[in-house]
Write a protein that holds these residues in place. Sequence first.
Motif, short mmCIF file in Angstrom:
data_model
loop_
_atom_site.label_atom_id
_atom_site.label_comp_id
_atom_site.label_asym_id
_atom_site.label_seq_id
_atom_site.Cartn_x
_atom_site.Cartn_y
_atom_site.Cartn_z
N ARG A 95 -17.35 -29.96 -10.12
CA ARG A 95 -17.60 -30.56 -10.77
C ARG A 95 -17.20 -29.74 -12.14
N ARG A 96 -17.82 -28.59 -12.14
CA ARG A 96 -17.45 -27.97 -12.97
C ARG A 96 -16.27 -27.49 -13.22
N THR B 210 -28.65 -26.63 1.40
CA THR B 210 -29.12 -26.80 -0.11
C THR B 210 -28.49 -26.56 -0.89
N VAL B 211 -29.25 -25.50 -0.74
CA VAL B 211 -29.15 -24.61 -1.94
C VAL B 211 -27.00 -24.51 -2.01
N LEU C 109 -25.02 -27.66 -3.12
CA LEU C 109 -25.40 -27.93 -4.41
C LEU C 109 -24.20 -26.43 -5.17
N ARG D 262 -32.25 -24.65 6.17
CA ARG D 262 -31.78 -25.71 5.82
C ARG D 262 -31.91 -25.39 4.20
N SER D 263 -32.90 -25.10 4.28
CA SER D 263 -33.15 -24.87 2.70
C SER D 263 -32.12 -23.69 1.18
N VAL E 107 -21.17 -28.08 -4.71
CA VAL E 107 -20.86 -29.30 -5.74
C VAL E 107 -20.49 -28.91 -7.04
N GLU E 108 -21.49 -28.17 -7.57
CA GLU E 108 -21.09 -27.64 -8.95
C GLU E 108 -19.55 -27.50 -9.29
N ILE F 32 -36.50 -25.53 -9.08
CA ILE F 32 -36.73 -25.63 -7.72
C ILE F 32 -37.48 -24.61 -7.33
#
Lengths: 283, 312
Positions: A23-24, A12-13, A16, A8-9, A19-20, A106
């Motif tokens: 967004r970028r 999660t990374v 992200l 799960r960790s 998503v980044e 982190i």
Amino acid sequence: MSGPASLRSAITVAHLTLVEARRRRIVLAGAVCASAFLTVFGVAVAFAYREMMADAAVSFVQRQATLTFIMLVGFMAANFLSVMFAILLPVDTLSGEIDSGVMQTIASKPIDRAQIVLGKWAGHLLLAVFYLLLMSAGILAVMRLAAGFVPVGVPHAIPLLMLEIAVSLTVSVAGGSRFSTVTNGIMALGFYGVAFIGGFVEQIGGFAGIVSLRTIGIIVSLVSPADSMWRLAAHYLQPEILRGSGGLALGASVPTPLMVWWAAGFTLMALLYAVETFRHRAL
Amino acid sequence: MTEAAAGRPAAIETRALRRQFGSTVAVADLSLRVGAGEIFGFLGPNGAGKTTSIKMLLALVAPTSGTGDVLGRPLGDRAARARIGFLPEHFRFHETLTAIELLRFHGRLHGLRGVSLEARIDRLLTRVDLLDAADRPLRGYSKGMLQRVGLAQALLNDPELVFLDEPTSGLDPLGRLLVRGIIDELRSNGVTVFLNSHLLGEVEMTCDRVAFVKRGRVVAQRVLSMPAETLDVELHVESAAPGIVEGLSRFGTNASQPRPGVITLQAHGDAAVPELVCWLVQQGIRIHAVHPRRTSLEDVFLDVMGEDERPG
């Protein structure tokens, strides 16, 4: 932390990372570049096909050979852009966040550092493979729509190109676990450049029958196996009749299937190196 | 260590921790004990090894030698890290994210999910006064706002131990007040706070105890929460009859009259001040002013560090 929690960790990374990238506007930039390339490629294929059809002297076999060559050039360009995407996308993902201090918050969380590396690696790999598939699908669609051409060997070639992406991307991630962003960028591009030149040397050796050049090319491929995956993919993308005599100068020296295993093993070793180096890195 | 903290288990205990980067010794010998529930200040000049010490306690940097325990577990233990919060000195972030997204990401790394995570995020954003800006990308935040969202990030897991590295840098007076309020809340909840700050006034107001670090070593420790044993007092009186200065010696030491109408002495603590004023009045002395002056933490800091640590 238990196995599912570790997974799960990492997810999660990876999430992200995706998503980044969105967004970028990395995904948008990639899509714009892909669209521009495919537009130019599509126009070129359409005109070439129209001229060939208009010339009665061009036989069916000549036409197919020419279309195969055009398609291979298209794939070569798409492959090159995808490799650049795979190298540059994660080039600062570890080193940049270490330098900026983002990594401190982190890595102080109750997760293994391996989850950080694996999450970032997986997120970037997904993006790079998506980009490659987008480009490949575009080339196949252009060839089909503009010239009615359907290449052979696609199911063999695409996984090989994906492996090439994985090799290049993993080298970039591994370098970022140890070196600064600029150093890593130079090294990762150099790594691919060596493979690229080694591939050419091997092709020339194969085409001209110079054994020593072929041997040098093979040794370079072992050190840096990325480009050999492209050459094997190019081999599969050609019809049987063009493969035998080093046709189109893209299959003059064909890597053995063992090189696929070596490239996969190389990727795994580079990933393990990234994990171990990052685990012991002072943040 | 305070008496209360001395009776509690150690939240942090280190034994000769050392970290070298090549030939440079960042931390030479970090040996200290921080009791559970203490608000502990970690002070030293730039380059003294404070941040490297915190990084070793958080397993961000491996010690070259020495050992230590945090929350009863060896350094780097993941189960212990789940009970720790950390605000780095220069809190950096993924600037494309909103505050809610950033906290959600860090919360998930703590294994938090769903409604309970969302409720904590909402509560913390309210506490650091960022609820109105919660949906804005962090790239548009001021330095103070970023510091506050960093503080919220450090408290996401309801930690038992919080490391705050320069938590008030970049904050205006209201922001500093907010941080002090949060530290007070942590204290009342029994949370241990390890505070690294250059703002000695803040540390003096906040901490129970401080350690002074010089060239990678803890060179002194001082309890701040206990009343001072001595207190410098300056008295402005109309006139001092002979024998008055000598008579004041029962309330302190070094009583003297540096100039007419001014008497100074080192009183035996806070309680001696009203007693000596009462005695002076009984002696018929008219008092214009009483100025008790504590030795500030800055004075102690400068004294401990010595002249050689002063720039210039």
